[in-house]
Scaffold this active site. Structure first.
Site, PDB file in Angstrom:
ATOM      1  N   THR A 169      -5.555   4.198  11.817  1.00  0.00           N
ATOM      2  CA  THR A 169      -6.947   4.674  11.778  1.00  0.00           C
ATOM      3  C   THR A 169      -7.548   4.623  13.191  1.00  0.00           C
ATOM      4  OG1 THR A 169      -7.191   3.898   9.514  1.00  0.00           O
ATOM      5  CG2 THR A 169      -9.237   4.218  10.766  1.00  0.00           C
ATOM      6  N   ASN A 251      -7.360 -10.302   6.481  1.00  0.00           N
ATOM      7  CA  ASN A 251      -8.198 -11.025   5.503  1.00  0.00           C
ATOM      8  C   ASN A 251      -9.635 -10.545   5.575  1.00  0.00           C
ATOM      9  OD1 ASN A 251      -6.051 -12.570   4.631  1.00  0.00           O
ATOM     10  ND2 ASN A 251      -6.493 -14.249   6.039  1.00  0.00           N
ATOM     11  N   ARG A 279     -26.250  18.454 -17.903  1.00  0.00           N
ATOM     12  CA  ARG A 279     -25.390  19.559 -18.340  1.00  0.00           C
ATOM     13  C   ARG A 279     -25.359  19.629 -19.870  1.00  0.00           C
ATOM     14  NH1 ARG A 279     -22.322  24.071 -16.863  1.00  0.00           N
ATOM     15  NH2 ARG A 279     -20.416  24.183 -18.120  1.00  0.00           N
ATOM     16  N   GLU A 374      -3.910  -1.644   3.852  1.00  0.00           N
ATOM     17  CA  GLU A 374      -4.274  -3.073   3.861  1.00  0.00           C
ATOM     18  C   GLU A 374      -3.560  -3.855   2.766  1.00  0.00           C
ATOM     19  OE1 GLU A 374      -6.555  -4.657   5.866  1.00  0.00           O
ATOM     20  OE2 GLU A 374      -7.755  -3.056   6.728  1.00  0.00           O
TER      21      GLU A 374
HETATM   22  P1  TGC Z   1       4.756 -14.671   4.458  1.00  0.00           P
HETATM   23  O1  TGC Z   1       5.936 -15.575   4.442  1.00  0.00           O
HETATM   24  O2  TGC Z   1       3.972 -14.444   3.221  1.00  0.00           O
HETATM   25  O3  TGC Z   1       3.730 -15.141   5.597  1.00  0.00           O
HETATM   26  C1  TGC Z   1       4.117 -15.322   6.956  1.00  0.00           C
HETATM   27  C2  TGC Z   1       3.123 -16.270   7.588  1.00  0.00           C
HETATM   28  O4  TGC Z   1       1.791 -15.715   7.500  1.00  0.00           O
HETATM   29  C3  TGC Z   1       0.948 -16.578   6.707  1.00  0.00           C
HETATM   30  N1  TGC Z   1       0.118 -15.727   5.832  1.00  0.00           N
HETATM   31  C4  TGC Z   1      -1.183 -15.593   5.993  1.00  0.00           C
HETATM   32  N2  TGC Z   1      -2.040 -16.157   6.867  1.00  0.00           N
HETATM   33  C5  TGC Z   1      -3.326 -15.804   6.787  1.00  0.00           C
HETATM   34  N3  TGC Z   1      -3.769 -14.915   5.884  1.00  0.00           N
HETATM   35  C6  TGC Z   1      -2.959 -14.304   5.011  1.00  0.00           C
HETATM   36  N4  TGC Z   1      -3.420 -13.393   4.154  1.00  0.00           N
HETATM   37  C7  TGC Z   1      -1.601 -14.649   5.022  1.00  0.00           C
HETATM   38  N5  TGC Z   1      -0.507 -14.257   4.317  1.00  0.00           N
HETATM   39  C8  TGC Z   1       0.521 -14.942   4.818  1.00  0.00           C
HETATM   40  C9  TGC Z   1       1.910 -17.417   5.893  1.00  0.00           C
HETATM   41  O5  TGC Z   1       1.307 -18.654   5.528  1.00  0.00           O
HETATM   42  C10 TGC Z   1       3.044 -17.605   6.868  1.00  0.00           C
HETATM   43  O6  TGC Z   1       2.681 -18.565   7.834  1.00  0.00           O
HETATM   44  P2  TGC Z   1       3.768 -19.611   8.384  1.00  0.00           P
HETATM   45  O7  TGC Z   1       2.981 -20.430   9.365  1.00  0.00           O
HETATM   46  O8  TGC Z   1       4.264 -20.341   7.181  1.00  0.00           O
HETATM   47  O9  TGC Z   1       4.826 -18.756   9.035  1.00  0.00           O
HETATM   48  O10 TGC Z   1       5.246 -13.297   5.088  1.00  0.00           O
HETATM   49  P3  TGC Z   1       6.027 -12.142   4.438  1.00  0.00           P
HETATM   50  O11 TGC Z   1       6.719 -11.433   5.546  1.00  0.00           O
HETATM   51  O12 TGC Z   1       6.818 -12.612   3.264  1.00  0.00           O
HETATM   52  O13 TGC Z   1       4.768 -11.279   3.956  1.00  0.00           O
HETATM   53  C11 TGC Z   1       4.800 -10.520   2.841  1.00  0.00           C
HETATM   54  C12 TGC Z   1       3.418  -9.890   2.551  1.00  0.00           C
HETATM   55  C13 TGC Z   1       3.615  -8.880   1.470  1.00  0.00           C
HETATM   56  C14 TGC Z   1       2.473 -10.974   2.083  1.00  0.00           C
HETATM   57  C15 TGC Z   1       2.771  -9.265   3.791  1.00  0.00           C
HETATM   58  O14 TGC Z   1       3.652  -8.823   4.694  1.00  0.00           O
HETATM   59  C16 TGC Z   1       1.720  -8.228   3.497  1.00  0.00           C
HETATM   60  O15 TGC Z   1       0.550  -8.563   3.291  1.00  0.00           O
HETATM   61  N6  TGC Z   1       2.058  -6.898   3.514  1.00  0.00           N
HETATM   62  C17 TGC Z   1       1.080  -5.839   3.446  1.00  0.00           C
HETATM   63  C18 TGC Z   1       0.978  -5.184   4.804  1.00  0.00           C
HETATM   64  C19 TGC Z   1      -0.425  -4.801   5.149  1.00  0.00           C
HETATM   65  O16 TGC Z   1      -1.407  -5.221   4.561  1.00  0.00           O
HETATM   66  N7  TGC Z   1      -0.549  -3.974   6.158  1.00  0.00           N
HETATM   67  C20 TGC Z   1      -1.854  -3.560   6.612  1.00  0.00           C
HETATM   68  C21 TGC Z   1      -1.787  -2.763   7.881  1.00  0.00           C
HETATM   69  S1  TGC Z   1      -3.384  -2.535   8.609  1.00  0.00           S
HETATM   70  C22 TGC Z   1      -4.155  -1.376   7.683  1.00  0.00           C
HETATM   71  O17 TGC Z   1      -3.691  -0.952   6.686  1.00  0.00           O
HETATM   72  C23 TGC Z   1      -5.474  -0.958   8.179  1.00  0.00           C
HETATM   73  S2  TGC Z   1      -6.250   0.274   7.271  1.00  0.00           S
HETATM   74  C24 TGC Z   1      -7.831   0.005   7.795  1.00  0.00           C
HETATM   75  C25 TGC Z   1      -8.815   1.005   7.444  1.00  0.00           C
HETATM   76  O18 TGC Z   1      -8.648   2.188   7.810  1.00  0.00           O
HETATM   77  O19 TGC Z   1      -9.855   0.614   6.837  1.00  0.00           O
HETATM   78  P1  FAD Z   2       5.871   1.155   1.620  1.00  0.00           P
HETATM   79  O1  FAD Z   2       5.818  -0.233   2.116  1.00  0.00           O
HETATM   80  O2  FAD Z   2       7.072   1.956   1.969  1.00  0.00           O
HETATM   81  O3  FAD Z   2       5.698   1.136   0.032  1.00  0.00           O
HETATM   82  C1  FAD Z   2       5.930   2.284  -0.809  1.00  0.00           C
HETATM   83  C2  FAD Z   2       5.737   1.852  -2.272  1.00  0.00           C
HETATM   84  O4  FAD Z   2       6.661   0.810  -2.597  1.00  0.00           O
HETATM   85  C3  FAD Z   2       4.352   1.273  -2.567  1.00  0.00           C
HETATM   86  O5  FAD Z   2       3.961   1.652  -3.857  1.00  0.00           O
HETATM   87  C4  FAD Z   2       4.569  -0.240  -2.520  1.00  0.00           C
HETATM   88  O6  FAD Z   2       3.635  -0.935  -3.339  1.00  0.00           O
HETATM   89  C5  FAD Z   2       5.981  -0.341  -3.062  1.00  0.00           C
HETATM   90  N1  FAD Z   2       6.684  -1.527  -2.581  1.00  0.00           N
HETATM   91  C6  FAD Z   2       7.032  -1.855  -1.298  1.00  0.00           C
HETATM   92  N2  FAD Z   2       7.661  -3.044  -1.252  1.00  0.00           N
HETATM   93  C7  FAD Z   2       7.737  -3.495  -2.522  1.00  0.00           C
HETATM   94  C8  FAD Z   2       8.273  -4.675  -3.130  1.00  0.00           C
HETATM   95  N3  FAD Z   2       8.864  -5.642  -2.414  1.00  0.00           N
HETATM   96  N4  FAD Z   2       8.175  -4.793  -4.475  1.00  0.00           N
HETATM   97  C9  FAD Z   2       7.563  -3.840  -5.218  1.00  0.00           C
HETATM   98  N5  FAD Z   2       7.031  -2.707  -4.710  1.00  0.00           N
HETATM   99  C10 FAD Z   2       7.111  -2.542  -3.374  1.00  0.00           C
HETATM  100  N6  FAD Z   2      -1.755   0.537   9.167  1.00  0.00           N
HETATM  101  C11 FAD Z   2      -2.128  -0.081  10.336  1.00  0.00           C
HETATM  102  O7  FAD Z   2      -1.416  -0.921  10.846  1.00  0.00           O
HETATM  103  N7  FAD Z   2      -3.322   0.219  10.922  1.00  0.00           N
HETATM  104  C12 FAD Z   2      -4.175   1.148  10.417  1.00  0.00           C
HETATM  105  O8  FAD Z   2      -5.247   1.380  10.973  1.00  0.00           O
HETATM  106  C13 FAD Z   2      -3.791   1.832   9.209  1.00  0.00           C
HETATM  107  N8  FAD Z   2      -4.589   2.822   8.703  1.00  0.00           N
HETATM  108  C14 FAD Z   2      -4.149   3.565   7.632  1.00  0.00           C
HETATM  109  C15 FAD Z   2      -4.869   4.704   7.240  1.00  0.00           C
HETATM  110  C16 FAD Z   2      -4.416   5.483   6.176  1.00  0.00           C
HETATM  111  C17 FAD Z   2      -5.170   6.732   5.792  1.00  0.00           C
HETATM  112  C18 FAD Z   2      -3.251   5.118   5.480  1.00  0.00           C
HETATM  113  C19 FAD Z   2      -2.772   5.932   4.311  1.00  0.00           C
HETATM  114  C20 FAD Z   2      -2.524   4.010   5.874  1.00  0.00           C
HETATM  115  C21 FAD Z   2      -2.947   3.232   6.967  1.00  0.00           C
HETATM  116  N9  FAD Z   2      -2.184   2.143   7.446  1.00  0.00           N
HETATM  117  C22 FAD Z   2      -2.558   1.482   8.603  1.00  0.00           C
HETATM  118  C23 FAD Z   2      -0.868   1.856   6.862  1.00  0.00           C
HETATM  119  C24 FAD Z   2      -0.907   1.063   5.563  1.00  0.00           C
HETATM  120  O9  FAD Z   2      -1.257  -0.266   5.776  1.00  0.00           O
HETATM  121  C25 FAD Z   2       0.463   1.204   4.886  1.00  0.00           C
HETATM  122  O10 FAD Z   2       0.570   2.527   4.432  1.00  0.00           O
HETATM  123  C26 FAD Z   2       0.654   0.223   3.737  1.00  0.00           C
HETATM  124  O11 FAD Z   2       0.713  -1.110   4.198  1.00  0.00           O
HETATM  125  C27 FAD Z   2       1.907   0.542   2.886  1.00  0.00           C
HETATM  126  O12 FAD Z   2       3.021   0.734   3.690  1.00  0.00           O
HETATM  127  P2  FAD Z   2       3.941   2.070   3.501  1.00  0.00           P
HETATM  128  O13 FAD Z   2       3.036   3.241   3.518  1.00  0.00           O
HETATM  129  O14 FAD Z   2       4.999   2.007   4.521  1.00  0.00           O
HETATM  130  O15 FAD Z   2       4.547   1.944   2.055  1.00  0.00           O
END
Ligand code: TGC
Ligand code: FAD
Length: 398
Positions: A169, A251, A279, A374
């Site tokens: 983004t 978070n 409507r 997220e």
């Molecule tokens: P895991 O083993 O769970 O954790 C690794 C270390 O991180 C700590 N931790 C956290 N700390 C603070 N807050 C949290 N929410 C935390 N979750 C985990 C954890 O305690 C650990 O610490 P340590 O000291 O023990 O090493 O790591 P994992 O690799 O198994 O993680 C799995 C999972 C699924 C939880 C994680 O990777 C995840 O949340 N995946 C989702 C990815 C995601 O949210 N991507 C977002 C990209 S940014 C975005 O989308 C912006 S869009 C914005 C917009 O346009 O509005």
């Molecule tokens: P994948 O991880 O490939 O997942 C695909 C599908 O598989 C999903 O349904 C998921 O739930 C499922 N899946 C994956 N792993 C598992 C599992 N272990 N068990 C069960 N199901 C699973 N990212 C940034 O860093 N910064 C940004 O600013 C940002 N902005 C964004 C803006 C937009 C419009 C969009 C669409 C995305 C943005 N993102 C950003 C990325 C976003 O955070 C990711 O798209 C998101 O985290 C999911 O990753 P992916 O798209 O690679 O899907």
């Protein structure tokens, strides 16, 4: 005598403090008068007006909860959520801009940055003079960012970055980007995740736009590409290591999304309520039929739960009592529920529901992204599942 409020049945707004209420009203007035008139064009033409950054900055809506020393207003977490709700009532894309700037760029500089980094970047990010982006996701690593392949290799006076971030983004219009990379002291080192502040004119850095999105079209999305980009030591966060860095930012942004989606859901419900009231079919308002009535009842019940969850989470954050799994629960529930409500509201508008003028279909489309970014709906389910059972189910066993 007591009355029933069909927009806020459990009167959560009456629980807000005076400062929070004033910020909510400022954000509502701004969003309705300045963002609403731009949203249709933004969606039709895939356009984000960069002036929005300065307008939000002027009103103190960027990094609102940060220290006034660096341009924040010291507002509460509840107020930050209320801003997200008002902005997303218009369009999730505008809230995305605000979330990224506040939670994903200003927050990490404030939490992890040096004094020099804070003084250099925060005041200008707060006014909207600078726009920021946040690079965690990569083409091959979305839900599992810990496996990222972008690297930062140590060199004299700084780091050399290589790799690519995707779905970022604001990236095409950003002046600064927070990028997370595996930092290696030498080429053979496995590397630990560290954060860097990249600036748009650094050699080897580019941020091409991602076009033809059908969702979040009023928000710019792009890549961040690093080809031997030299980032000086003074642009590295000195102490933060591992996923804790990016997760601290997430978070906060996820919390804002839990509130933002309340605004989107409220908009869709209010539009559907108005539409079926006006409507007529079969000689009567559509609202005179049982099915539309219970659809509205279900929407209002769901919205009430969303409102109370977001409001309570804000209060716990303000009291320093929140846990990141509470954030996962609220983000997941409110995104999934808002998407369901938006789809039903779209249906209740019949053919008009597919047009931009009624502005319901674009919430449906936007919320598809909001439910994915997220941390997807299912990933937050697995985070909660691990919390409940103490068994991780991200990686299959056997
Ligand atoms: P895991 O083993 O769970 O954790 C690794 C270390 O991180 C700590 N931790 C956290 N700390 C603070 N807050 C949290 N929410 C935390 N979750 C985990 C954890 O305690 C650990 O610490 P340590 O000291 O023990 O090493 O790591 P994992 O690799 O198994 O993680 C799995 C999972 C699924 C939880 C994680 O990777 C995840 O949340 N995946 C989702 C990815 C995601 O949210 N991507 C977002 C990209 S940014 C975005 O989308 C912006 S869009 C914005 C917009 O346009 O509005
Ligand atoms: P994948 O991880 O490939 O997942 C695909 C599908 O598989 C999903 O349904 C998921 O739930 C499922 N899946 C994956 N792993 C598992 C599992 N272990 N068990 C069960 N199901 C699973 N990212 C940034 O860093 N910064 C940004 O600013 C940002 N902005 C964004 C803006 C937009 C419009 C969009 C669409 C995305 C943005 N993102 C950003 C990325 C976003 O955070 C990711 O798209 C998101 O985290 C999911 O990753 P992916 O798209 O690679 O899907």
């Amino acid at each position: 005598s007591n009355s029933f409020n069909i927009d806020d049945p459990f009167l959560f707004e009456s629980e807000l403090g005076e400062d929070d209420r004033m910020i909510m009203e400022t954000a509502r007035e701004y969003a309705q008068s300045k963002l609403e008139p731009r949203a249709l064009k933004g969606n039709q033409e895939e356009y984000f007006d960069p002036e929005i950054a300065k307008e939000m900055g002027d009103l103190g809506l960027l990094g609102s909860y940060l220290d006034p020393k660096y341009g924040g207003t010291g507002a509460s977490q509840t107020a930050y959520g209320l801003i997200a709700r008002e902005v997303e009532r218009v369009d999730s894309g505008y809230r995305s801009f605000m979330s990224v700037q506040s939670s994903l760029v200003m927050l990490p500089i404030n939490e992890f940055g040096t004094e020099e980094q804070k003084e250099r970047f925060l005041p200008k990010l707060a006014t909207g003079e600078l726009i920021g982006c946040f690079g965690l996701t990569e083409p091959d690593h979305g839900s599992d960012p810990g496996s990222m392949s972008t690297t930062a290799v140590k060199t004299d006076g700084g780091w050399i970055l290589n790799g690519a971030k995707m779905w970022i983004t604001n990236s095409p219009i950003a002046d600064v980007g927070i990028v997370w990379a595996k930092a290696k002291e030498s080429k053979d080192d496995d590397g630990e995740i560290r954060g860097f502040i990249v600036e748009k004119d650094m050699d080897g850095y580019s941020a091409p736009a991602t076009k033809h999105k059908m969702s979040l079209r009023a928000s710019e999305t792009g890549e961040m590409v690093f080809e031997d980009v030299f980032v000086p030591d003074e642009n590295a966060f000195p102490d933060i290591r591992g996923l804790k860095g990016p997760f601290t930012c997430l978070n906060s942004a996820r919390y804002g999304i839990a509130w933002g989606t309340v605004g989107a859901a409220e908009f869709c419900y209010q539009k559907a309520r108005q539409y079926v009231g006006e409507r007529k079919q079969f000689g009567h308002p559509i609202a005179a039929n049982q099915l539309p009535q219970t659809k509205l009842a279900n929407m209002l019940t769901d919205i009430t739960q969303m409102q109370l969850l977001a409001w309570r989470l804000g209060k716990l954050k303000d009291e320093g009592r929140s846990h990141h799994s509470m954030v996962s629960l609220a983000k997941r529930n409110n995104c999934g529920t808002a998407l369901k409500i938006a789809r039903i509201a779209r249906d209740m508008h019949g053919a008009n529901g597919i047009t931009g003028e009624y502005r319901v279909i674009h919430h449906v489309m936007n919320l598809e992204s909001v439910n994915t970014y997220e941390g997807t709906y299912d990933i937050h389910g697995l985070i909660l599942g691990r919390e409940i059972t103490d068994i991780q189910a991200f990686v299959p066993r056997g």
